[in-house]
Structures are given as C-alpha cells and as structure tokens.
Scaffold this active site. Structure first.
Site, PDB file in Angstrom:
ATOM      1  N   ARG A 233       0.861  -1.178   0.000  1.00  0.00           N
ATOM      2  CA  ARG A 233       0.000   0.000   0.000  1.00  0.00           C
ATOM      3  C   ARG A 233       0.900   1.232   0.000  1.00  0.00           C
ATOM      4  NH1 ARG A 233      -3.397  -2.822  -1.504  1.00  0.00           N
ATOM      5  NH2 ARG A 233      -5.452  -3.273  -0.651  1.00  0.00           N
ATOM      6  N   GLU A 262      -2.679   7.535  -4.981  1.00  0.00           N
ATOM      7  CA  GLU A 262      -3.055   6.897  -6.251  1.00  0.00           C
ATOM      8  C   GLU A 262      -4.548   6.959  -6.564  1.00  0.00           C
ATOM      9  OE1 GLU A 262      -1.724   2.835  -5.213  1.00  0.00           O
ATOM     10  OE2 GLU A 262      -3.818   2.207  -5.374  1.00  0.00           O
ATOM     11  N   HIS A 294      -0.870  -0.093  -9.681  1.00  0.00           N
ATOM     12  CA  HIS A 294      -1.571  -1.027  -8.794  1.00  0.00           C
ATOM     13  C   HIS A 294      -2.139  -2.207  -9.593  1.00  0.00           C
ATOM     14  CE1 HIS A 294      -3.658  -1.187  -4.624  1.00  0.00           C
ATOM     15  NE2 HIS A 294      -3.487  -2.418  -5.094  1.00  0.00           N
ATOM     16  N   ALA A 296      -0.429  -5.369  -9.472  1.00  0.00           N
ATOM     17  CA  ALA A 296       0.243  -6.609  -9.063  1.00  0.00           C
ATOM     18  C   ALA A 296      -0.743  -7.768  -8.912  1.00  0.00           C
ATOM     19  CB  ALA A 296       1.011  -6.386  -7.764  1.00  0.00           C
TER      20      ALA A 296
HETATM   21  P1  NAD Z   1      -1.167 -11.383   5.093  1.00  0.00           P
HETATM   22  O1  NAD Z   1      -2.152 -10.947   6.129  1.00  0.00           O
HETATM   23  O2  NAD Z   1      -1.112 -12.829   4.691  1.00  0.00           O
HETATM   24  O3  NAD Z   1       0.312 -10.954   5.540  1.00  0.00           O
HETATM   25  C1  NAD Z   1       0.621  -9.702   6.094  1.00  0.00           C
HETATM   26  C2  NAD Z   1       1.773  -9.910   7.069  1.00  0.00           C
HETATM   27  O4  NAD Z   1       2.180  -8.625   7.548  1.00  0.00           O
HETATM   28  C3  NAD Z   1       1.394 -10.752   8.286  1.00  0.00           C
HETATM   29  O5  NAD Z   1       2.329 -11.810   8.467  1.00  0.00           O
HETATM   30  C4  NAD Z   1       1.426  -9.758   9.439  1.00  0.00           C
HETATM   31  O6  NAD Z   1       1.815 -10.341  10.681  1.00  0.00           O
HETATM   32  C5  NAD Z   1       2.465  -8.776   8.925  1.00  0.00           C
HETATM   33  N1  NAD Z   1       2.461  -7.499   9.637  1.00  0.00           N
HETATM   34  C6  NAD Z   1       1.403  -6.856  10.190  1.00  0.00           C
HETATM   35  N2  NAD Z   1       1.841  -5.726  10.809  1.00  0.00           N
HETATM   36  C7  NAD Z   1       3.191  -5.677  10.640  1.00  0.00           C
HETATM   37  C8  NAD Z   1       4.199  -4.777  11.043  1.00  0.00           C
HETATM   38  N3  NAD Z   1       3.909  -3.707  11.787  1.00  0.00           N
HETATM   39  N4  NAD Z   1       5.484  -5.041  10.691  1.00  0.00           N
HETATM   40  C9  NAD Z   1       5.796  -6.150   9.959  1.00  0.00           C
HETATM   41  N5  NAD Z   1       4.869  -7.050   9.560  1.00  0.00           N
HETATM   42  C10 NAD Z   1       3.588  -6.815   9.892  1.00  0.00           C
HETATM   43  O7  NAD Z   1      -1.448 -10.444   3.834  1.00  0.00           O
HETATM   44  P2  NAD Z   1      -1.009 -10.703   2.319  1.00  0.00           P
HETATM   45  O8  NAD Z   1      -2.087 -11.442   1.612  1.00  0.00           O
HETATM   46  O9  NAD Z   1       0.371 -11.213   2.301  1.00  0.00           O
HETATM   47  O10 NAD Z   1      -1.068  -9.201   1.759  1.00  0.00           O
HETATM   48  C11 NAD Z   1      -0.160  -8.200   2.206  1.00  0.00           C
HETATM   49  C12 NAD Z   1      -0.573  -6.843   1.695  1.00  0.00           C
HETATM   50  O11 NAD Z   1      -0.402  -6.797   0.276  1.00  0.00           O
HETATM   51  C13 NAD Z   1      -2.066  -6.519   1.885  1.00  0.00           C
HETATM   52  O12 NAD Z   1      -2.304  -5.971   3.159  1.00  0.00           O
HETATM   53  C14 NAD Z   1      -2.333  -5.502   0.796  1.00  0.00           C
HETATM   54  O13 NAD Z   1      -2.147  -4.200   1.318  1.00  0.00           O
HETATM   55  C15 NAD Z   1      -1.246  -5.778  -0.236  1.00  0.00           C
HETATM   56  N6  NAD Z   1      -1.793  -6.226  -1.527  1.00  0.00           N
HETATM   57  C16 NAD Z   1      -1.452  -5.522  -2.661  1.00  0.00           C
HETATM   58  C17 NAD Z   1      -1.926  -5.948  -3.901  1.00  0.00           C
HETATM   59  C18 NAD Z   1      -1.560  -5.238  -5.199  1.00  0.00           C
HETATM   60  O14 NAD Z   1      -2.220  -5.458  -6.224  1.00  0.00           O
HETATM   61  N7  NAD Z   1      -0.532  -4.394  -5.243  1.00  0.00           N
HETATM   62  C19 NAD Z   1      -2.761  -7.062  -3.968  1.00  0.00           C
HETATM   63  C20 NAD Z   1      -3.058  -7.765  -2.801  1.00  0.00           C
HETATM   64  C21 NAD Z   1      -2.577  -7.340  -1.585  1.00  0.00           C
END
Ligand code: NAD
Length: 334
Positions: A233, A262, A294, A296
């Site tokens: 994000r 964005e 955006h 991915a």
């Molecule tokens: P997930 O919940 O499986 O993993 C997120 C991880 O981040 C968890 O292990 C959590 O413990 C960790 N986390 C939380 N707070 C933290 C902190 N302060 N410091 C370090 N780690 C921390 O989520 P995911 O499915 O892996 O997705 C991750 C992120 O990717 C989503 O939150 C979303 O914002 C982003 N995303 C982007 C796109 C894109 O198209 N660009 C698509 C999907 C998701």
C-alpha cells in the site's frame, strides 16, 4: 440479494456476473464510492467495493441510512474502511482475505528484474533502433540479501521466488513464519533489515503502525545500492521523503506498484489530461524509479478467485452463515 458494485471495470463485471449466474441482483457503476456517490446505494442491502473507494464514517452513515448492511471488498487490504464506524452502525464488512498470493509475489519479482536489468528502458531503446548497452548494466540478484517486511501469504510466496534466485533472506514481521524459516530466512528487527538488505520488499498491511514505515529516518539506514519495492500500500512510504533521497542517491532504485495518492489517478486513462499531482510527475522523471498502476494482483486466477470469494461472501451474509472474511475493528491494528 441486491448489490451495488462500485468502481466497476469491465473485467469486474465479467467475472462477477459469470460467477453469480443470476443468484444475486448485481448493479454496476464505475463511480468511486465517496460522500458524493453513497446515495446511489439507497435501497441496496449490500455494496461491493475496491481499494480506492472511500469508506469512512460519513459514507457508512449514508449507506446505513439508505438500508445497506453489508460492505464487501474485492480486495485483501481494508485500510480504506472505518471499521469502528461500521461496527457502531451494525454493518458487516467482508473482504477477500486471500487470493493468489503468487500474482503479487511474481509481480514484485518482475519489478526487481525489470528495474535491475533496465528491461523497460532496453525495450524502448531497441524499438527506437538504439542497440547500445550503456546505462543498462544491472547486478546479479544471486547472492544478494533480500529483506521481506511482512512475511504473510504474499511475503512468503515472494521469499520462495527470491530463494530460488539464490538470495539470502531477512524477514521482519510481528510473527515468525516457519515456512520462511525453512527457506533460510533470518528474522531481524526492522532496523537491521533496512541496514543489511540489497533489496527491500514491503508486504505488510497498511495500519496506523505501518503508516510511513519508510520515512526520512528509516531511509537513512538503507545501503547505498538498495532497491526498494512496494507492492503493498502506498502510504507505507512517505513519498515526500523519497524524492530528496532519490535526488541524492546515485545507485539506489525504487519500484512502486502503489502510491499513497493513487486513488485519483490509477485505473483511469489520463493520457490526454494534465496531471496535477507534482509528486508522481517528479517521481516519473527519475531513471531509477519504476512505477506501475496497482496491477500486481491482476492475473486471471486472482480476478477469478476475487469474484468467487466475493459472491460466496454475499451468499453467506444473505444466508446468515459464519464467514472467515468478516473484518472486525480489532483488525485495524494489523
Ligand atoms: P497477510 O495478512 O497474509 O500478511 C501480512 C503480514 O504482515 C502478516 O504476516 C502480518 O503479521 C504482517 N504485519 C502486520 N503488521 C506488521 C508490522 N507492523 N510489521 C511487519 N509485519 C507486519 O497479507 P497478504 O495477503 O500477504 O497481503 C499483504 C498486503 O499486500 C495486503 O495488506 C495488501 O495491502 C497488499 N496487496 C497488494 C496488492 C496489489 O495489487 N498491489 C494485492 C493484494 C494485496
């Protein structure tokens, strides 16, 4: 159930309609949900939203007044929803808690390779009849240290890919993930990760705790040749702090699939418009910055799963069934 789908793009409609098969009465608008468009949902018990819909307290109140009880997100992240306000109004918020993590992880790896070897610039050059190599030199990814911030589903999939390239893995998360440890990842503090990584990839959610995780102070810890990748994000990075850094650093690089401002730009064709956002326009002038809009998540498998999960969320809500994708206010703190 009657559902108004906001921020609709043609592929959303195609996949949602083919998955729903007439089970739900879906209406589509390309409008972004905000204070000005919430009234469109009057008499719709459910709305379906995406990442740029602004689902703050005022919008939720308007939706609730119009009879909406369910907000279901076609996304993993839920940082654009005021969960406290939704809970007070007795509204249910759902999301797609997981879909292909490979879509995002593979894209992040693609950004690393593209930026490093200047594939995007080489393509332009060759099309222009310029076959010189000056300015296109990269580095071997093999043997480099990759720092993964957030080792959940996407961070783990990304770690597998980078391990496959022969990288050393550093991780930072609130919880250690045994799958990453088996890959050889060493969990360290954020500071140690930022100081020691050649490539830093952000995969944690945007929460109050992670807002501007990358700022002037943390940027100061980076190795001189670092490559920073953000597919999570935009507001994980203080973009204003990035620009003076990019002006100074000679050998660093930055890949951004997400950008904190964005919402008013992405998913639109603005090619014949004046873009007023000076920050993104400045970022686009750096040869060591690679920006995508955006995208991915955007694979056939991911979009299909998003549609299937969204329809299942609506099915479960309509039937009063438990559902793992309900987002509670406690989730805000990550
Ligand atoms: P997930 O919940 O499986 O993993 C997120 C991880 O981040 C968890 O292990 C959590 O413990 C960790 N986390 C939380 N707070 C933290 C902190 N302060 N410091 C370090 N780690 C921390 O989520 P995911 O499915 O892996 O997705 C991750 C992120 O990717 C989503 O939150 C979303 O914002 C982003 N995303 C982007 C796109 C894109 O198209 N660009 C698509 C999907 C998701």
């Amino acid at each position: 159930m009657k559902v108004l789908v906001y921020s609709t793009r043609p592929y959303d409609r195609e996949f949602l309609e083919s998955t729903s098969q007439g089970k739900h009465e879906l209406s589509f608008t390309d409008a972004t949900l905000d204070e000005g468009t919430a009234a469109l949902a009057r008499d719709y018990p459910a709305v379906c939203c995406f990442v740029h819909d602004k689902i703050g307290a005022e919008v939720l109140e308007q939706l609730s007044d119009g009879g909406t009880k369910l907000v279901t997100l076609r996304a993993t992240g839920f940082n654009n929803v005021d969960l406290e306000a939704a809970s007070k109004l007795g509204m249910t918020v759902m999301r797609v808690s997981h879909y292909s993590p490979h879509a995002v992880a593979e894209f992040a790896a693609g950004l690393v390779l593209t930026m490093n070897r200047n594939i995007h610039r080489a393509h332009q050059r060759v099309r222009d009849g310029n076959f010189r190599l000056e300015g296109l030199m990269g580095f071997d990814v093999h043997g480099k240290t990759v720092g993964v911030v957030g080792t959940g589903r996407i961070g783990t999939a990304f770690s597998h890919i980078m391990r496959g390239f022969g990288c050393n893995l550093l991780g930072h998360d609130k919880y250690e993930n045994s799958e990453c440890i088996e890959l050889g990842m060493r969990y360290v503090s954020l500071e140690e990760l930022l100081r020691n990584s050649d490539i830093i990839s952000l995969h944690c959610p945007l929460t109050p705790e992670t807002h501007y995780l990358i700022n002037a102070d943390t940027i100061a810890l980076f190795k001189p040749n670092v490559m920073l990748v953000n597919t999570s994000r935009g507001a994980l990075i203080d973009t204003d702090a990035l620009i003076p850094y990019l002006k100074k650093c000679r050998t660093c690089s930055v890949c951004l699939d997400v950008y904190e401002e964005e919402a008013d730009l992405y998913y639109r064709d603005l090619s014949d418009k004046v873009i007023e956002d000076d920050v993104i326009m400045r970022l686009l002038t750096f040869p060591n910055v690679l920006i995508t809009g955006h995208q991915a998540f955007f694979t056939r498998e991911a979009v299909e799963t998003i549609a299937q999960t969204t329809i299942k969320n609506i099915d479960d809500f309509a039937a009063g069934r438990d559902n793992e994708n309900v987002v509670k206010p406690e989730a805000v703190m990550g």
